[in-house]
Scaffold this motif. Structure first.
Motif, PDB file in Angstrom:
ATOM      1  N   MET A 187      -8.353 -11.477   7.678  1.00 15.69           N
ATOM      2  CA  MET A 187      -8.197 -12.010   6.332  1.00 15.69           C
ATOM      3  C   MET A 187      -7.059 -11.293   5.626  1.00 15.69           C
ATOM      4  SD  MET A 187     -11.108 -12.220   3.426  1.00 15.69           S
ATOM      5  CE  MET A 187     -10.788 -13.005   1.882  1.00 15.69           C
ATOM      6  N   VAL A 188      -6.213 -12.035   4.912  1.00 13.77           N
ATOM      7  CA  VAL A 188      -5.108 -11.441   4.189  1.00 13.77           C
ATOM      8  C   VAL A 188      -5.641 -10.769   2.940  1.00 13.77           C
ATOM      9  CG1 VAL A 188      -2.936 -11.903   3.026  1.00 13.77           C
ATOM     10  CG2 VAL A 188      -3.565 -13.233   5.040  1.00 13.77           C
ATOM     11  N   MET A 189      -5.242  -9.534   2.700  1.00  9.27           N
ATOM     12  CA  MET A 189      -5.719  -8.790   1.541  1.00  9.27           C
ATOM     13  C   MET A 189      -4.582  -8.591   0.555  1.00  9.27           C
ATOM     14  SD  MET A 189      -8.922  -8.078   2.095  1.00  9.27           S
ATOM     15  CE  MET A 189      -9.283  -6.696   1.032  1.00  9.27           C
ATOM     16  N   THR A 190      -4.846  -8.765  -0.734  1.00 12.26           N
ATOM     17  CA  THR A 190      -3.861  -8.429  -1.741  1.00 12.26           C
ATOM     18  C   THR A 190      -3.915  -6.932  -1.979  1.00 12.26           C
ATOM     19  OG1 THR A 190      -5.492  -8.853  -3.458  1.00 12.26           O
ATOM     20  CG2 THR A 190      -4.031 -10.667  -2.878  1.00 12.26           C
ATOM     21  N   GLU A 191      -2.803  -6.346  -2.430  1.00 13.82           N
ATOM     22  CA  GLU A 191      -2.770  -4.912  -2.676  1.00 13.82           C
ATOM     23  C   GLU A 191      -3.533  -4.576  -3.944  1.00 13.82           C
ATOM     24  OE1 GLU A 191       0.959  -3.057  -2.843  1.00 13.82           O
ATOM     25  OE2 GLU A 191       1.212  -2.968  -0.687  1.00 13.82           O
ATOM     26  N   MET A 192      -4.466  -3.672  -3.828  1.00 14.21           N
ATOM     27  CA  MET A 192      -5.180  -3.154  -4.991  1.00 14.21           C
ATOM     28  C   MET A 192      -5.238  -1.649  -4.820  1.00 14.21           C
ATOM     29  SD  MET A 192      -8.330  -5.549  -6.121  1.00 14.21           S
ATOM     30  CE  MET A 192      -8.046  -7.104  -6.942  1.00 14.21           C
ATOM     31  N   SER A 193      -4.523  -0.933  -5.660  1.00  9.06           N
ATOM     32  CA  SER A 193      -4.447   0.505  -5.491  1.00  9.06           C
ATOM     33  C   SER A 193      -5.752   1.162  -5.899  1.00  9.06           C
ATOM     34  CB  SER A 193      -3.289   1.072  -6.318  1.00  9.06           C
ATOM     35  OG  SER A 193      -3.402   0.695  -7.658  1.00  9.06           O
ATOM     36  N   VAL A 194      -6.098   2.217  -5.166  1.00  2.00           N
ATOM     37  CA  VAL A 194      -7.284   3.004  -5.485  1.00  2.00           C
ATOM     38  C   VAL A 194      -7.091   3.622  -6.862  1.00  2.00           C
ATOM     39  CG1 VAL A 194      -8.657   5.006  -4.822  1.00  2.00           C
ATOM     40  CG2 VAL A 194      -7.751   3.479  -3.063  1.00  2.00           C
ATOM     41  N   GLY A 195      -8.135   3.596  -7.667  1.00  2.00           N
ATOM     42  CA  GLY A 195      -8.043   4.167  -9.001  1.00  2.00           C
ATOM     43  C   GLY A 195      -7.572   3.187 -10.052  1.00  2.00           C
ATOM     44  N   GLN A 196      -7.447   1.917  -9.689  1.00  2.00           N
ATOM     45  CA  GLN A 196      -7.029   0.913 -10.669  1.00  2.00           C
ATOM     46  C   GLN A 196      -8.093   0.778 -11.749  1.00  2.00           C
ATOM     47  OE1 GLN A 196      -5.916  -2.758  -8.875  1.00  2.00           O
ATOM     48  NE2 GLN A 196      -5.325  -3.754 -10.779  1.00  2.00           N
ATOM     49  N   ASP A 197      -7.657   0.441 -12.945  1.00  2.00           N
ATOM     50  CA  ASP A 197      -8.561   0.297 -14.074  1.00  2.00           C
ATOM     51  C   ASP A 197      -9.668  -0.706 -13.746  1.00  2.00           C
ATOM     52  OD1 ASP A 197      -9.382   0.479 -16.915  1.00  2.00           O
ATOM     53  OD2 ASP A 197      -8.714  -1.606 -16.944  1.00  2.00           O
ATOM     54  N   PRO A 198     -10.933  -0.307 -13.878  1.00  2.00           N
ATOM     55  CA  PRO A 198     -12.046  -1.203 -13.529  1.00  2.00           C
ATOM     56  C   PRO A 198     -12.007  -2.540 -14.263  1.00  2.00           C
ATOM     57  CG  PRO A 198     -12.844   1.033 -13.839  1.00  2.00           C
ATOM     58  CD  PRO A 198     -11.409   1.027 -14.279  1.00  2.00           C
ATOM     59  N   LYS A 199     -11.563  -2.535 -15.518  1.00  2.00           N
ATOM     60  CA  LYS A 199     -11.502  -3.792 -16.268  1.00  2.00           C
ATOM     61  C   LYS A 199     -10.465  -4.731 -15.672  1.00  2.00           C
ATOM     62  CE  LYS A 199     -13.164  -2.074 -20.740  1.00  2.00           C
ATOM     63  NZ  LYS A 199     -12.841  -1.925 -22.188  1.00  2.00           N
ATOM     64  N   SER A 200      -9.353  -4.166 -15.204  1.00  2.00           N
ATOM     65  CA  SER A 200      -8.315  -4.991 -14.575  1.00  2.00           C
ATOM     66  C   SER A 200      -8.816  -5.584 -13.266  1.00  2.00           C
ATOM     67  CB  SER A 200      -7.056  -4.152 -14.312  1.00  2.00           C
ATOM     68  OG  SER A 200      -6.519  -3.666 -15.518  1.00  2.00           O
ATOM     69  N   VAL A 201      -9.551  -4.767 -12.518  1.00  2.00           N
ATOM     70  CA  VAL A 201     -10.117  -5.257 -11.259  1.00  2.00           C
ATOM     71  C   VAL A 201     -11.110  -6.379 -11.534  1.00  2.00           C
ATOM     72  CG1 VAL A 201     -11.526  -4.658  -9.258  1.00  2.00           C
ATOM     73  CG2 VAL A 201      -9.785  -3.060 -10.075  1.00  2.00           C
TER      74      VAL A 201
END
Length: 243
Positions: free
Chosen positions: A1-15
């Motif tokens: 499955m193709v995954m989009t980049e989501m950096s560790v530590g990203q703001d929970p609200k943004s996620v």
């Protein structure tokens, strides 16, 4: 499955915002892992010509309102989304009286044993059909009045049914980016097996854990705002059922 980049530590609200209305991710374990191991490749999935196939939720729901429909909280939320791309899936279906001899032969050649069943590993309809059969429930493209009742399935049968529905969803998710925020319209015939297996999983899951199933019914409406399977009547914030 193709995954989009989501950096560790990203703001929970943004996620949380990026995941609004999207299908939850299912880890392929048990029968699902067996199904994925049997794949020679994922189902094909592609974005259709954006010039002609972009889906505008605001326009869609404006037409609904103009026709006299009262939008639910869920539908008003989807109506605020920007235009989204429309995807189409490759369709593999179980041979029937309308399929050709050539298709039947190709299906049989690609069929493998998963669990104790023989099926083509990319046949999403087969996973849904087997799941409902194991649960002893009727299979239906749309939302009915649930005459079967949510508590009438034997727990062991429900476990087995959920395993098959989960496997089908995992096969589907191999072909789509995560999070999938576009539309997979039911009006496209080849997309219908995806909706059937997703609805089957959600429908069976709510018999085990109604809260966990809510996200799946919500995702079905985001995927296809016209909601041909009736998921909006079960999703939180959706309209009251009409019988």
């Amino acid at each position: 499955m193709v995954m989009t980049e989501m950096s560790v530590g990203q703001d929970p609200k943004s996620v949380a915002a990026s995941l609004e209305g999207t299908m939850p991710w299912l880890a392929p374990v048990g029968l699902a892992a067996e199904a994925l191991a049997a794949l020679d490749r994922p189902l094909l999935a592609w974005i259709q010509d954006p010039e002609y196939n972009e889906f505008d939720s605001a326009e869609f729901y404006a037409d609904r309102k103009a026709a006299g429909d009262k939008l639910s909280k869920l539908e008003r939320r989807i109506a605020k989304l920007p235009p989204r791309q429309s995807w189409r899936m490759e369709r593999v279906w179980s041979p029937d009286e309308e399929s050709s001899e050539a298709y039947d032969a190709a299906y049989e050649q690609g069929a493998v044993t998963i669990g104790d069943r023989v099926l083509h590993p990319r046949d999403l309809d087969a996973y849904a059909t087997i799941a409902y059969a194991l649960a002893g429930l009727r299979e239906d493209d749309g939302f009915g009045d649930d005459e079967d009742g949510l508590g009438d399935v034997d727990p062991e049968d429900l476990d087995a049914a959920l395993e098959w529905a989960r496997a089908g969803v995992c096969v589907l998710q191999q072909s789509l980016p995560f999070p999938f925020t576009d539309v997979l319209l039911y009006s496209e015939l080849d997309n219908r097996p995806a909706h059937r297996v997703l609805f089957a999983y959600a429908d069976l899951l709510r018999r085990r854990d109604a809260k966990a199933a809510e996200a799946w019914f919500t995702a079905l409406v985001y995927l296809n705002p016209n909601d041909n399977v009736g998921a909006r009547f079960i999703a939180p914030g959706g309209p009251d059922p009409i019988f």
